[in-house]
Design a protein around this motif. Sequence first.
Motif, PDB file in Angstrom:
ATOM      1  N   GLU A 169       0.834  -1.198   0.000  1.00  0.00           N
ATOM      2  CA  GLU A 169       0.000   0.000   0.000  1.00  0.00           C
ATOM      3  C   GLU A 169       0.872   1.252   0.000  1.00  0.00           C
ATOM      4  OE1 GLU A 169      -3.500   0.043   0.061  1.00  0.00           O
ATOM      5  OE2 GLU A 169      -3.251  -2.082  -0.348  1.00  0.00           O
ATOM      6  N   GLY A 170       2.099   1.112   0.440  1.00  0.00           N
ATOM      7  CA  GLY A 170       3.049   2.216   0.491  1.00  0.00           C
ATOM      8  C   GLY A 170       4.301   1.784   1.222  1.00  0.00           C
ATOM      9  N   TRP A 171       5.373   2.534   1.048  1.00  0.00           N
ATOM     10  CA  TRP A 171       6.620   2.233   1.737  1.00  0.00           C
ATOM     11  C   TRP A 171       7.358   3.541   2.000  1.00  0.00           C
ATOM     12  CZ3 TRP A 171      11.588   3.184  -0.124  1.00  0.00           C
ATOM     13  CH2 TRP A 171      11.676   3.596  -1.461  1.00  0.00           C
ATOM     14  N   GLY A 172       8.332   3.482   2.888  1.00  0.00           N
ATOM     15  CA  GLY A 172       9.086   4.678   3.202  1.00  0.00           C
ATOM     16  C   GLY A 172      10.330   4.363   4.005  1.00  0.00           C
ATOM     17  N   VAL A 173      10.996   5.424   4.425  1.00  0.00           N
ATOM     18  CA  VAL A 173      12.266   5.307   5.138  1.00  0.00           C
ATOM     19  C   VAL A 173      12.209   6.195   6.367  1.00  0.00           C
ATOM     20  CG1 VAL A 173      14.770   5.646   4.965  1.00  0.00           C
ATOM     21  CG2 VAL A 173      13.473   4.977   2.936  1.00  0.00           C
ATOM     22  N   ARG A 174      12.711   5.685   7.490  1.00  0.00           N
ATOM     23  CA  ARG A 174      12.851   6.446   8.733  1.00  0.00           C
ATOM     24  C   ARG A 174      14.310   6.399   9.160  1.00  0.00           C
ATOM     25  NH1 ARG A 174       8.569   3.370  10.695  1.00  0.00           N
ATOM     26  NH2 ARG A 174      10.009   2.249  12.030  1.00  0.00           N
ATOM     27  N   HIS A 175      14.799   7.503   9.675  1.00  0.00           N
ATOM     28  CA  HIS A 175      16.144   7.558  10.238  1.00  0.00           C
ATOM     29  C   HIS A 175      16.013   7.970  11.696  1.00  0.00           C
ATOM     30  CE1 HIS A 175      18.000   7.320   6.268  1.00  0.00           C
ATOM     31  NE2 HIS A 175      17.082   8.175   5.860  1.00  0.00           N
ATOM     32  N   GLU A 176      16.623   7.197  12.588  1.00  0.00           N
ATOM     33  CA  GLU A 176      16.618   7.556  14.004  1.00  0.00           C
ATOM     34  C   GLU A 176      17.789   6.903  14.721  1.00  0.00           C
ATOM     35  OE1 GLU A 176      12.628   6.504  14.988  1.00  0.00           O
ATOM     36  OE2 GLU A 176      12.929   4.408  14.519  1.00  0.00           O
TER      37      GLU A 176
END
Length: 181
Positions: free
Chosen positions: A110-117
Amino acid sequence: MRASSVVLLPHAPSSVAVARRRLSSELADSGVYDSVVDDASVIVSELLSNALRHARPLPSGQVKVCWLCRGDLLELEVSDGGAMTEPRRGPGTLSSLGGRGLGIVEALSEGWGVRHEDGTTTVWAILRTPRSSGDDRMAAPAGAHAVVPDLSAFPDLLDEPGEDLCNGTRSEVAPSRAYPA
């Protein structure tokens, strides 16, 4: 279904099969349709393969694979120690040797993304996970996400043209949502 699973795996190619088996087993045991289990397995394989190929391991020397189910949404995540480049969808041309992975993730999810932490990069995807009542696991309901490519334009992919090859999340939108071009 289990509300969530977190699996720490070695930063090694063999981890892909381990993650696929565990995810597939948990989703199948919870009554998720086979086609959706297959899609989720492909997504995890692509995300984990990308992390192994392009990124550093976490400080522990491992990669982390997580899945979280809320209602009929499943969020799949792979976390690593980051890389010099940002995860993005490649061109994925017929002649290229790579670059199709995130395009496949985009097509199946349905969707994808990137997180940086905190020195960690997490690539995530959201997938709908309708469940069966038991005996009808092979047939997904209308609207279930399953992609079957038309390979008729590529006859050289099959050894024998007539051969039967089968016998041989989050409910809220994450602020880091990305759809690379």
